[in-house]
Scaffold this motif. Structure first.
Motif, PDB file in Angstrom:
ATOM      1  N   ARG A  22     -70.503 -39.182  88.813  1.00 47.14           N
ATOM      2  CA  ARG A  22     -69.086 -38.877  88.634  1.00 47.14           C
ATOM      3  C   ARG A  22     -68.554 -39.542  87.372  1.00 47.14           C
ATOM      4  NH1 ARG A  22     -65.926 -35.101  90.567  1.00 47.14           N
ATOM      5  NH2 ARG A  22     -66.191 -35.633  92.781  1.00 47.14           N
ATOM      6  N   ARG A  23     -68.957 -40.776  87.158  1.00 49.90           N
ATOM      7  CA  ARG A  23     -68.523 -41.512  85.967  1.00 49.90           C
ATOM      8  C   ARG A  23     -68.996 -40.800  84.694  1.00 49.90           C
ATOM      9  NH1 ARG A  23     -67.071 -46.917  84.818  1.00 49.90           N
ATOM     10  NH2 ARG A  23     -67.753 -47.618  82.767  1.00 49.90           N
ATOM     11  N   LYS A  24     -70.246 -40.355  84.707  1.00 48.04           N
ATOM     12  CA  LYS A  24     -70.784 -39.641  83.550  1.00 48.04           C
ATOM     13  C   LYS A  24     -70.045 -38.323  83.322  1.00 48.04           C
ATOM     14  CE  LYS A  24     -75.479 -41.551  83.683  1.00 48.04           C
ATOM     15  NZ  LYS A  24     -76.923 -41.246  83.905  1.00 48.04           N
ATOM     16  N   ALA A  25     -69.684 -37.652  84.412  1.00 41.98           N
ATOM     17  CA  ALA A  25     -68.964 -36.380  84.297  1.00 41.98           C
ATOM     18  C   ALA A  25     -67.583 -36.592  83.683  1.00 41.98           C
ATOM     19  CB  ALA A  25     -68.838 -35.733  85.675  1.00 41.98           C
ATOM     20  N   ILE A  26     -66.925 -37.688  84.042  1.00 38.84           N
ATOM     21  CA  ILE A  26     -65.607 -37.994  83.482  1.00 38.84           C
ATOM     22  C   ILE A  26     -65.731 -38.308  81.989  1.00 38.84           C
ATOM     23  CG2 ILE A  26     -63.673 -39.622  83.536  1.00 38.84           C
ATOM     24  CD1 ILE A  26     -64.192 -39.929  86.555  1.00 38.84           C
ATOM     25  N   ILE A  27     -66.764 -39.054  81.631  1.00 41.27           N
ATOM     26  CA  ILE A  27     -66.995 -39.379  80.221  1.00 41.27           C
ATOM     27  C   ILE A  27     -67.280 -38.115  79.420  1.00 41.27           C
ATOM     28  CG2 ILE A  27     -68.687 -40.444  78.665  1.00 41.27           C
ATOM     29  CD1 ILE A  27     -68.769 -42.830  80.585  1.00 41.27           C
ATOM     30  N   GLU A  28     -68.080 -37.221  79.982  1.00 42.45           N
ATOM     31  CA  GLU A  28     -68.381 -35.957  79.303  1.00 42.45           C
ATOM     32  C   GLU A  28     -67.109 -35.128  79.124  1.00 42.45           C
ATOM     33  OE1 GLU A  28     -70.400 -32.913  77.415  1.00 42.45           O
ATOM     34  OE2 GLU A  28     -71.110 -34.932  77.896  1.00 42.45           O
ATOM     35  N   ALA A  29     -66.264 -35.115  80.148  1.00 45.22           N
ATOM     36  CA  ALA A  29     -64.999 -34.384  80.059  1.00 45.22           C
ATOM     37  C   ALA A  29     -64.099 -34.990  78.986  1.00 45.22           C
ATOM     38  CB  ALA A  29     -64.291 -34.402  81.413  1.00 45.22           C
ATOM     39  N   THR A  43     -55.169 -36.433  76.868  1.00 43.88           N
ATOM     40  CA  THR A  43     -54.415 -37.061  77.953  1.00 43.88           C
ATOM     41  C   THR A  43     -55.252 -37.116  79.228  1.00 43.88           C
ATOM     42  OG1 THR A  43     -53.492 -34.949  78.677  1.00 43.88           O
ATOM     43  CG2 THR A  43     -52.275 -36.177  76.981  1.00 43.88           C
ATOM     44  N   LEU A  44     -54.835 -37.971  80.153  1.00 42.37           N
ATOM     45  CA  LEU A  44     -55.536 -38.054  81.433  1.00 42.37           C
ATOM     46  C   LEU A  44     -55.455 -36.730  82.185  1.00 42.37           C
ATOM     47  CD1 LEU A  44     -54.553 -41.621  82.726  1.00 42.37           C
ATOM     48  CD2 LEU A  44     -56.747 -40.876  81.787  1.00 42.37           C
ATOM     49  N   GLU A  45     -54.325 -36.037  82.046  1.00 43.79           N
ATOM     50  CA  GLU A  45     -54.172 -34.743  82.712  1.00 43.79           C
ATOM     51  C   GLU A  45     -55.208 -33.740  82.205  1.00 43.79           C
ATOM     52  OE1 GLU A  45     -50.515 -37.015  83.217  1.00 43.79           O
ATOM     53  OE2 GLU A  45     -51.709 -36.508  81.440  1.00 43.79           O
ATOM     54  N   ARG A  46     -55.418 -33.720  80.903  1.00 40.83           N
ATOM     55  CA  ARG A  46     -56.398 -32.795  80.328  1.00 40.83           C
ATOM     56  C   ARG A  46     -57.825 -33.194  80.704  1.00 40.83           C
ATOM     57  NH1 ARG A  46     -53.425 -31.974  74.427  1.00 40.83           N
ATOM     58  NH2 ARG A  46     -52.342 -30.028  74.987  1.00 40.83           N
ATOM     59  N   ILE A  47     -58.076 -34.490  80.731  1.00 42.61           N
ATOM     60  CA  ILE A  47     -59.407 -34.958  81.134  1.00 42.61           C
ATOM     61  C   ILE A  47     -59.693 -34.547  82.575  1.00 42.61           C
ATOM     62  CG2 ILE A  47     -60.823 -37.004  81.586  1.00 42.61           C
ATOM     63  CD1 ILE A  47     -59.296 -38.375  79.269  1.00 42.61           C
ATOM     64  N   CYS A  48     -58.707 -34.738  83.449  1.00 43.42           N
ATOM     65  CA  CYS A  48     -58.877 -34.377  84.858  1.00 43.42           C
ATOM     66  C   CYS A  48     -59.093 -32.879  85.023  1.00 43.42           C
ATOM     67  CB  CYS A  48     -57.655 -34.816  85.663  1.00 43.42           C
ATOM     68  SG  CYS A  48     -57.527 -36.602  85.853  1.00 43.42           S
ATOM     69  N   ALA A  49     -58.339 -32.087  84.267  1.00 45.36           N
ATOM     70  CA  ALA A  49     -58.500 -30.633  84.338  1.00 45.36           C
ATOM     71  C   ALA A  49     -59.896 -30.229  83.887  1.00 45.36           C
ATOM     72  CB  ALA A  49     -57.436 -29.955  83.478  1.00 45.36           C
TER      73      ALA A  49
END
Length: 220
Positions: A22-29, A43-49
């Protein structure tokens, strides 16, 4: 229980994703967002999307956006170094061969591509206003120059010469950075082969200058 008794609805089980994945997926995003929107627009919103998660979930893995950015930059650098190590693994020659392999790896498709260099450029710009990011950038570049410096010193020992390894490492690093920067802004400015050739020619200048100096008869 009677046959017409209501059958309880089965609850869908959520698939738990390994925290490291999950951590790697967030970094990739985060890298994807920096490429699309730049560091300031990431932004965090764009990263989450991009990652398909909620903002709350990011907090389970990163204490702040700053930590996420630092982790992403470290991950990007680790990725670049891993590609260089893979390229070096196929080299069994002299120290000079290793030097050329390091330079060539900087202009191969796994590193020299729009996604990697645009992400790298985004972090470079962000380091101007982020003290923590600037400190990390300073450390990563110092480590890279030390690696190049060690290779130049090995070449000098093998050839029985003296090379100003610090200056050589600084020059090659600056050249690679310059080519990365310009290509990220204009893909048609030059080819990867041309950039590679310029860096290799410059590296050879340091090696040949040392050999010529060693071949000169002593004065006095």
């Amino acid at each position: 229980m009677s046959g017409d008794a209501a059958v309880p609805e089965l609850k869908k089980r959520r698939t738990r994703i390994d925290p490291e994945l999950r951590r790697k997926a967030i970094i990739e995003a985060t890298m994807q967002c920096i490429t699309q929107y730049g560091h300031s627009g990431c932004t965090l919103e764009r990263i989450c999307a991009q990652a398909g998660i909620s903002i709350g979930l990011i907090g389970h893995h990163f204490s702040s956006k700053e930590e996420l950015m630092l982790s992403t930059y470290q991950a990007l650098t680790d990725q670049l170094r891993e590609e260089t190590r893979k390229y070096l693994a196929n080299q069994n020659g002299s120290s000079e061969d290793r030097l050329l392999a390091i330079i060539r790896s900087s202009f191969r498709g796994q590193i020299f591509n729009e996604f990697i260099l645009t992400t790298w450029l985004g972090f470079w710009g962000a380091a101007v206003s982020s003290e923590q990011l600037r400190a990390l950038n300073k450390k990563l570049y110092a480590d890279y120059r030390k690696e190049l410096e060690a290779v130049f010193n090995d070449i000098a020992r093998e050839n029985g010469t003296h090379i100003d390894a610090k200056s050589a490492a600084l020059t090659i690093t600056a050249l690679i950075d310059g080519f990365w920067l310009e290509w990220a802004l204009d893909h048609k400015a030059f080819s990867s082969k041309k950039a590679e050739k310029c860096c290799i020619t410059t590296a050879h200048m340091f090696v040949k200058a040392a050999q010529q100096l060693a071949a000169m008869p002593p004065t006095g």
